[in-house]
Design a protein around this motif. Structure first.
Motif, short mmCIF file in Angstrom:
data_model
loop_
_atom_site.label_atom_id
_atom_site.label_comp_id
_atom_site.label_asym_id
_atom_site.label_seq_id
_atom_site.Cartn_x
_atom_site.Cartn_y
_atom_site.Cartn_z
N PHE A 191 1.06 -1.74 -0.26
CA PHE A 191 0.18 -0.06 0.76
C PHE A 191 0.77 1.27 -0.19
N ILE A 192 1.82 1.75 0.89
CA ILE A 192 2.27 2.21 1.01
C ILE A 192 3.44 2.64 -0.07
N GLY A 193 4.27 1.49 -0.67
CA GLY A 193 4.90 1.73 -1.54
C GLY A 193 3.80 2.10 -3.19
N VAL A 194 3.53 1.92 -3.21
CA VAL A 194 2.60 2.36 -4.66
C VAL A 194 2.21 4.04 -4.45
N LEU A 195 1.89 4.21 -2.94
CA LEU A 195 1.21 5.76 -2.31
C LEU A 195 2.88 6.48 -2.75
N VAL A 196 4.17 5.67 -2.33
CA VAL A 196 5.28 6.41 -2.80
C VAL A 196 5.09 6.69 -4.42
N ALA A 197 5.56 5.35 -4.65
CA ALA A 197 5.43 5.49 -6.26
C ALA A 197 4.48 6.75 -7.22
N VAL A 212 7.42 -9.01 -5.47
CA VAL A 212 7.37 -10.21 -5.76
C VAL A 212 6.53 -11.02 -6.06
N GLU A 213 5.11 -10.50 -5.67
CA GLU A 213 3.89 -10.84 -5.76
C GLU A 213 3.24 -10.53 -7.16
N PRO A 214 2.32 -11.75 -7.88
CA PRO A 214 2.35 -11.41 -8.99
C PRO A 214 1.00 -10.39 -8.81
N ALA A 215 0.39 -10.81 -8.32
CA ALA A 215 -0.87 -9.56 -8.04
C ALA A 215 -0.34 -8.75 -8.05
N LYS A 216 0.51 -7.92 -7.19
CA LYS A 216 0.76 -6.47 -6.87
C LYS A 216 1.74 -6.01 -8.09
N ILE A 217 2.13 -6.74 -8.50
CA ILE A 217 3.00 -6.43 -10.32
C ILE A 217 1.92 -6.11 -10.90
N GLU A 218 1.05 -6.96 -10.60
CA GLU A 218 -0.22 -6.71 -11.49
C GLU A 218 -1.02 -5.31 -11.15
N ALA A 219 -1.00 -4.80 -10.61
CA ALA A 219 -2.03 -3.67 -9.98
C ALA A 219 -1.58 -2.66 -9.50
N GLY A 224 -0.19 2.34 -13.82
CA GLY A 224 0.83 2.79 -14.58
C GLY A 224 2.12 2.73 -14.05
N ILE A 225 2.39 2.20 -12.71
CA ILE A 225 4.07 2.12 -12.65
C ILE A 225 4.66 0.96 -13.09
N ASP A 226 5.83 1.02 -13.86
CA ASP A 226 7.07 0.35 -14.57
C ASP A 226 6.65 -0.91 -13.07
N CYS A 227 6.76 -1.96 -13.10
CA CYS A 227 7.06 -2.89 -11.73
C CYS A 227 7.50 -3.83 -12.30
N ARG A 228 8.99 -4.39 -12.33
CA ARG A 228 9.99 -6.10 -12.12
C ARG A 228 9.31 -6.48 -11.28
N ASN A 229 9.45 -7.97 -11.75
CA ASN A 229 9.61 -8.61 -11.42
C ASN A 229 11.12 -9.20 -10.26
N LEU A 327 -8.20 4.35 -2.45
CA LEU A 327 -9.41 4.22 -2.37
C LEU A 327 -9.48 2.75 -4.25
N PRO A 328 -9.10 3.08 -4.83
CA PRO A 328 -8.81 1.18 -6.04
C PRO A 328 -8.00 0.34 -5.08
N MET A 329 -6.85 0.53 -4.15
CA MET A 329 -6.24 -0.42 -3.77
C MET A 329 -6.79 -0.57 -2.87
N VAL A 330 -8.52 -0.71 -1.78
CA VAL A 330 -8.98 -1.27 -0.86
C VAL A 330 -9.83 -2.52 -1.74
N ASP A 331 -9.62 -3.77 -1.35
CA ASP A 331 -9.69 -5.15 -1.58
C ASP A 331 -10.82 -5.55 -0.71
N ALA A 332 -11.25 -5.43 0.75
CA ALA A 332 -12.21 -6.10 1.58
C ALA A 332 -11.98 -5.25 1.98
N VAL A 333 -14.07 -5.21 2.62
CA VAL A 333 -14.24 -4.21 3.80
C VAL A 333 -14.81 -5.41 4.85
#
Length: 359
Positions: A191-197, A212-219, A224-229, A327-333
């Protein structure tokens, strides 16, 4: 402030709160509603984000467990909260009953004593966000942390000075005219890493992410972040090939090995390390000295004590205006009564971005 603004009515005598009673064991308890002191406000909590520190606190592996061993005070450690003021003390200033607020901290501004996994909590210096979406503004705390660490990339000595108004405009360090935007590597797309980017990009830098997590890479790529595995053996070499030496790096995933990040930096680069529960950091000294690299460890608690609410005020305004929308990063409530299940399922699904509790 008129007397009618001091209280929204009779304060209830008890409230529901989640209490950590053992390892991975939160229970819902009935506990007295705290009374605000002369300079405090009583807040009815509406939303709380589940932070990574909440998860490690629940697992009894956070430094905060030393301060609050089980049974911890009811409501601990929830801190990413938003709520509505229902009562204010006689000497409280700048807030009124009915204000929506964030930065709800308990007991003399101590960053380590939050108790917002509850229906009510005390606030010492809340920030009013009446124009903000209630489910968005509760994330002022992680956004402030992201601001602090993004700022440190460009000014590692900034922690010793009061933050300027430029933070609110996300002017972290825009490149000079005619120069290429600085490249900053962000390891960890939590969450914070995306905000930093996102903040780095808004400031004119080019963030490149490692995860390293495929779902986080995709998210991250969806933002629009260039994210490498990072599991790919040539990931670092490809970043160097595509972007050249990086001006900075931000470690957001909790890893102790910083040598890989240091290898991506150009001369006089800055590596910023996030996290207060890190036990050790493994780093070779010689390459740092040879290239004049700086390693910065901004302290959230120290900055709060030294500078008051500056960074959190900036974060609150960014969220209130919708300049940054988590909010787009919130998956569950979940409701507060299901906090235990929320933590269990968050632990079982590390690919999740963030969980929100509605009280």
């Amino acid at each position: 402030m008129a007397n009618r603004d001091r209280s929204a009515g009779a304060r209830p005598s008890t409230m529901r709160a989640a209490q950590l009673v053992g390892s991975r064991d939160y229970r819902l308890v009935e506990t007295p509603v705290p009374a605000p002191g002369p300079g405090q406000a009583l807040v009815r909590i509406t939303h709380v984000g589940i932070c990574g520190s909440d998860l490690s606190f629940w697992q009894l592996r956070h430094t905060l467990n030393e301060l609050h061993p089980p049974p911890a005070p009811p409501g601990s450690h929830g801190h990413e909260a938003a709520g509505v003021i229902v009562e204010v003390g006689a000497r409280a200033r700048g807030v009124r009953v009915g204000d929506r607020v964030v930065r709800i901290n308990l007991v003399r501004d101590r960053d380590w004593d939050m108790r917002c996994f509850a229906e009510y909590a005390l606030a010492d210096r809340p920030i009013v966000v009446n124009e903000g979406h209630p489910r968005r503004v509760c994330f002022a705390d992680p956004l402030a942390v992201a601001l602090i660490h993004a700022q440190a990339v460009f000014d590692p000595a900034f922690a010793g000075r009061r933050a300027g108004r430029s933070l609110e405009r996300v002017a972290i360090g825009r490149p000079r005219r005619g120069r290429q935007p600085p490249v900053v590597v962000v390891r960890g797309m939590g969450f914070i890493g995306v905000l930093v980017a996102l903040l780095l990009r808004a400031a004119g830098a080019t963030p490149v992410a490692l995860e390293v997590e495929p779902a986080k890479i995709e998210a991250a790529r969806c933002f629009g972040i260039d994210c490498r595995n990072a599991r790919e053996p040539d990931a670092l070499a490809r970043i160097r090939e595509d972007y050249g030496p990086a001006a900075g790096a931000v470690e957001c995933c909790g890893a102790s090995d910083l040598d890989e990040l240091a290898a991506l930096l150009g001369e006089l680069g800055v590596c910023v390390v996030m996290g207060t529960s890190r036990v050790r950091v493994e780093l070779l000294y010689r390459p740092l000295r040879e290239r004049g690299l700086t390693v910065a460890f901004p302290s959230n608690a120290a900055l709060q004590a030294r500078h008051g609410r500056t960074y959190w005020e900036a974060a609150a305004r960014l969220l209130e205006r919708g300049d940054i929308d988590p909010l787009p990063m919130v998956d569950a409530v979940y409701p507060l009564a299901d906090l235990q299940r929320a933590l269990e399922e968050t632990e079982a699904h590390p690919e999740w971005r963030r969980t929100l509790v509605e009280v």
